[in-house]
Design a protein around this motif. Structure first.
Motif, PDB file in Angstrom:
ATOM      1  N   ASP A  81       0.851  -1.188   0.000  1.00 52.52           N
ATOM      2  CA  ASP A  81       0.000   0.000   0.000  1.00 52.52           C
ATOM      3  C   ASP A  81       0.886   1.237   0.000  1.00 52.52           C
ATOM      4  OD1 ASP A  81      -1.956   1.866   0.203  1.00 52.52           O
ATOM      5  OD2 ASP A  81      -2.685   1.249   2.186  1.00 52.52           O
ATOM      6  N   ARG A  91       1.541  -1.945   5.129  1.00 50.49           N
ATOM      7  CA  ARG A  91       0.229  -2.512   4.803  1.00 50.49           C
ATOM      8  C   ARG A  91       0.244  -3.027   3.377  1.00 50.49           C
ATOM      9  NH1 ARG A  91      -3.257  -3.337   8.788  1.00 50.49           N
ATOM     10  NH2 ARG A  91      -5.058  -2.594   7.606  1.00 50.49           N
ATOM     11  N   THR A  93      -2.345  -4.405   0.093  1.00 53.65           N
ATOM     12  CA  THR A  93      -3.683  -4.423  -0.493  1.00 53.65           C
ATOM     13  C   THR A  93      -3.857  -5.706  -1.289  1.00 53.65           C
ATOM     14  OG1 THR A  93      -3.675  -2.008  -0.660  1.00 53.65           O
ATOM     15  CG2 THR A  93      -5.278  -3.193  -1.999  1.00 53.65           C
ATOM     16  N   LYS A 110      -7.146  -4.523   3.183  1.00 54.32           N
ATOM     17  CA  LYS A 110      -5.757  -4.237   3.548  1.00 54.32           C
ATOM     18  C   LYS A 110      -5.328  -5.168   4.665  1.00 54.32           C
ATOM     19  CE  LYS A 110      -5.905   0.597   2.091  1.00 54.32           C
ATOM     20  NZ  LYS A 110      -5.741   2.010   2.487  1.00 54.32           N
TER      21      LYS A 110
END
Length: 198
Positions: A81, A91, A93, A110
């Motif tokens: 991310d 993070r 996705t 996420k």
């Protein structure tokens, strides 16, 4: 030093010494009363904390009854991310799919770790099979209760102590004016240097 200071305030508020002026007694009583109210408010806030905890626990239990965990499948490998690149925890996705009541659902979510296509991803679902956040826990209810009680106590304490400080400021102005009148009487009307020139 603190014990002496406390005894001095109590002596000013409750004592019968003629050296203590009325304005000093008012100030001392205001300080003592303010401290008592702040302490009583702490006890009241403890009760409020229990009430908040009970209410939050009921809400959390009701929320938890409408949510359950299921297994989804990643349809492709996750990607970092970019919006969260500056955060301490990276993070990722990923697009996932899951089956609920013979219907396929999909969503982009996420995660705090990378996954590959075909990996199983746990997902929390509501009663309609839509992805949702995990239910809150008992620790969340306690944190809300403690936080709410602390905020309430800070509000009450700051209001009371602010009022006492304002009152002391007003009393100090009266005290300074009284001192000015006393000095004027001593130097001018009471036989001071100014009186000899009459």
């Amino acid at each position: 030093m603190r014990s002496r200071s406390r005894r001095w305030w109590l002596a000013r508020a409750l004592g019968r010494s003629r050296l203590v002026r009325r304005i000093d007694r008012v100030e001392a009583w205001a300080v003592v009363a303010g401290l008592v109210v702040v302490l009583v408010a702490a006890l009241y806030c403890s009760t409020v904390s229990d009430d908040i905890y009970a209410a939050r626990s009921r809400a959390i239990a009701a929320e938890a009854s409408t949510r359950h965990q299921a297994e989804a499948v990643a349809t492709a490998a996750s990607t970092p991310d970019k919006k969260a690149a500056q955060q301490a925890t990276q993070r990722h996705t990923v697009h996932i799919q899951w089956l609920f009541q013979n219907a396929t659902h999909d969503e982009v979510v996420k995660l705090d770790h990378a996954v590959k296509a075909g990996d199983h991803v746990p997902v929390w679902l509501d009663d309609r099979g839509n992805a949702t956040t995990p239910p809150l826990t008992d620790a969340d209810a306690r944190a809300d209760a403690v936080g709410g009680a602390i905020l309430l106590w800070i509000l009450v304490a700051s209001t009371i102590l602010g009022g006492v400080a304002l009152l002391r400021r007003v009393l100090n102005r009266f005290r300074y004016r009284s001192w000015d009148r006393g000095l004027r009487w001593l130097l001018v009307d009471g036989g001071g240097p100014g009186a000899h020139h009459r």
